[in-house]
Design an enzyme around this catalytic site. Sequence first.
Site, PDB file in Angstrom:
ATOM      1  N   MET A   1       7.388  -8.543   8.093  1.00 26.48           N
ATOM      2  CA  MET A   1       7.883  -8.105   6.782  1.00 26.48           C
ATOM      3  C   MET A   1       6.739  -7.494   5.985  1.00 26.48           C
ATOM      4  O   MET A   1       5.627  -8.025   5.997  1.00 26.48           O
ATOM      5  CB  MET A   1       8.431  -9.319   6.017  1.00 26.48           C
ATOM      6  CG  MET A   1       8.845  -8.990   4.583  1.00 26.48           C
ATOM      7  SD  MET A   1       9.505 -10.428   3.721  1.00 26.48           S
ATOM      8  CE  MET A   1       7.989 -11.221   3.191  1.00 26.48           C
TER       9      MET A   1
ATOM     10  N   ASP B   1       6.656  -4.649   2.224  1.00 31.52           N
ATOM     11  CA  ASP B   1       7.054  -4.527   0.810  1.00 31.52           C
ATOM     12  C   ASP B   1       8.412  -5.131   0.420  1.00 31.52           C
ATOM     13  O   ASP B   1       9.396  -4.962   1.137  1.00 31.52           O
ATOM     14  CB  ASP B   1       7.195  -3.047   0.415  1.00 31.52           C
ATOM     15  CG  ASP B   1       6.073  -2.177   0.865  1.00 31.52           C
ATOM     16  OD1 ASP B   1       5.125  -2.674   1.476  1.00 31.52           O
ATOM     17  OD2 ASP B   1       6.154  -0.967   0.610  1.00 31.52           O
TER      18      ASP B   1
ATOM     19  N   PHE C   1      12.169   3.423   4.813  1.00 34.04           N
ATOM     20  CA  PHE C   1      10.966   3.010   4.085  1.00 34.04           C
ATOM     21  C   PHE C   1      11.351   2.430   2.719  1.00 34.04           C
ATOM     22  O   PHE C   1      12.518   2.290   2.386  1.00 34.04           O
ATOM     23  CB  PHE C   1      10.020   4.215   3.943  1.00 34.04           C
ATOM     24  CG  PHE C   1       9.008   4.332   5.060  1.00 34.04           C
ATOM     25  CD1 PHE C   1       9.231   3.757   6.311  1.00 34.04           C
ATOM     26  CD2 PHE C   1       7.805   5.015   4.858  1.00 34.04           C
ATOM     27  CE1 PHE C   1       8.292   3.868   7.330  1.00 34.04           C
ATOM     28  CE2 PHE C   1       6.861   5.124   5.868  1.00 34.04           C
ATOM     29  CZ  PHE C   1       7.094   4.559   7.105  1.00 34.04           C
TER      30      PHE C   1
ATOM     31  N   GLU D   1       1.353   4.618  -3.639  1.00 37.50           N
ATOM     32  CA  GLU D   1       2.613   4.162  -3.064  1.00 37.50           C
ATOM     33  C   GLU D   1       3.365   3.303  -4.088  1.00 37.50           C
ATOM     34  O   GLU D   1       2.784   2.821  -5.067  1.00 37.50           O
ATOM     35  CB  GLU D   1       2.345   3.300  -1.820  1.00 37.50           C
ATOM     36  CG  GLU D   1       1.588   4.033  -0.717  1.00 37.50           C
ATOM     37  CD  GLU D   1       1.374   3.199   0.557  1.00 37.50           C
ATOM     38  OE1 GLU D   1       1.530   3.757   1.639  1.00 37.50           O
ATOM     39  OE2 GLU D   1       1.047   2.004   0.453  1.00 37.50           O
TER      40      GLU D   1
HETATM   41  C1  FRU Z   1       3.631   0.335   1.258  1.00 35.97           C
HETATM   42  C2  FRU Z   1       4.265   1.242   2.291  1.00 35.97           C
HETATM   43  C3  FRU Z   1       5.203   2.218   1.615  1.00 35.97           C
HETATM   44  C4  FRU Z   1       6.149   2.573   2.710  1.00 35.97           C
HETATM   45  C5  FRU Z   1       6.266   1.279   3.473  1.00 35.97           C
HETATM   46  C6  FRU Z   1       6.434   1.441   4.942  1.00 35.97           C
HETATM   47  O1  FRU Z   1       3.174  -0.869   1.782  1.00 35.97           O
HETATM   48  O2  FRU Z   1       3.266   1.911   3.018  1.00 35.97           O
HETATM   49  O3  FRU Z   1       4.553   3.324   1.030  1.00 35.97           O
HETATM   50  O4  FRU Z   1       7.369   3.027   2.217  1.00 35.97           O
HETATM   51  O5  FRU Z   1       5.098   0.534   3.198  1.00 35.97           O
HETATM   52  O6  FRU Z   1       6.717   0.222   5.552  1.00 35.97           O
END
Ligand code: FRU
Length: 499
Positions: A44, A46, A102, A221
């Site tokens: 797991m 974000d 994502f 991000e």
């Molecule tokens: C942040 C990230 C986001 C992306 C996701 C991919 O941790 O890199 O930018 O959407 O994780 O799992």
Amino acid sequence: MRKAILSILALGAAMISCSPSELNDVEQEKFRPKFHFSPEANWMNDPNGMVYYEGEYHLFFQYYPDSTVWGPMHWGHAVSKDLVDWEEMGIALYPDELGYIFSGSAVADHQNTAGFKSGEHTPLVAIFTHHHDENGEVQSLAFSNDRGRTWEKYENNPVLPNPGIQDFRDPKVMWHEEGGQWIMSLAAKDVIHFYSSPNLKDWTFESEFGKGIGAKGGVWECPDLFEIKGEDGRSKWVLFVSINPGAPNGGSGTQYFTGEFDGKTFAADHQDEKWLDWGTDNYAGVTWANVPKEDGRTLFMGWMNNWLYGDRTPTEGWRGAMTLARELVLVRDQGDDYIAQKPVREFYQKLKPSIESKQVNFNEALAIGSESGFVVKLSGFQESKGDIKIKLFNENGEELLLNLTADKISLDRSSSGETGFHPEFGKIQEMPYRGNNLVDVELVVDASSIEVFINDGLYAMTAQVFNKCPFDKMMVERPDAPGKYSASVYEVPAMSSRK
Ligand code: FRU
């Protein structure tokens, strides 16, 4: 299955000097948090799509169901009625021909602006990034008409194509009351783009934020734009921007800016970034959507990990946990605005005191019990010119050290347990301290983490810690001015799914 793991762990415990029954979370699998959300199995990262609807807080998360390292991303799903006890649900979104799923957000579309409503419930709409290695990153929608239980992808995805920017992701959508429209914050390489929409399907570019502003050591991000009330009734707009790498203590971290948002443009009050949490393990955190007005809180959760070593942490069968759900508040300190944070009140309501406001001598060890999860609240420090060191330790020689000085707070996990899986994991973490009077220190310790909150959460540090035995003793050292301080210790009940 769990019982089999337990007996293997109990055998392994023979090498270690705490008894098998005390071995860190032997009943909960190795390093498995008791009261932080972690997936039942596999990888797991974000938190995603955090939205409140009809008595339930939803937590979606970046999930790879086939391995304990990152892979083709899905959205996992968990639900809670109180932000503390989480129940994992099935996978909400699977990768498809447009790519991996994502990060992104979700909203309750009460006015049915997107037209997805088909039953009695308000549609929940997820706005997420489709990531495709060749075709790039685009923004898409999915919706649920049954309180988030099942999800359907919008047939005309994507709703926001890629304008030729490789890193173009993590849409966070909010309803902007004054403008009467949806606003999306989106990370575009190392700046943030804002878009507006009447219906979540048609998006208009409004503005860009961040050229020459803030930390630039990595890719931006997971932005989050929200309005927050101050203690004094003032209100401010805040923009969170996670960055990887480029955090002050290495790897990933979350910077923020306070300022004003007029429906189109975010104007920051300052050019230099502030950091939400100076510990190494609080990343990609954002706030919940649709928290009822009568509640009014700004509720937050982050990924309690770091891309620097995130895929090497020594857990087995699962990897990754979230911070506790926290309430954010705007605090004025020394002429500047800061975000302070504390676990939500629902968490405190579950605590059971084991030591209450005990007067303890500095430089003397205090037995705090052998539970692998606890909360310690310390206060009553009289003015001190010298350092205060707070040490958690055990018979196994593992120790975790928090060192407070007039201008710096540092967290040393170099001797805290397993650290060798990455050369930088044992590095001392530092946070500047603005010389405030030290009022209180709160430590929230679970099977593999510590969350430090100082002065009612004005300073926060979150870090993973892989101690083999529970920390059952504490010592607060103050050689220059011995005396007493006040300590309270609380047991934290395990989440229902971890009992
Ligand atoms: C942040 C990230 C986001 C992306 C996701 C991919 O941790 O890199 O930018 O959407 O994780 O799992």
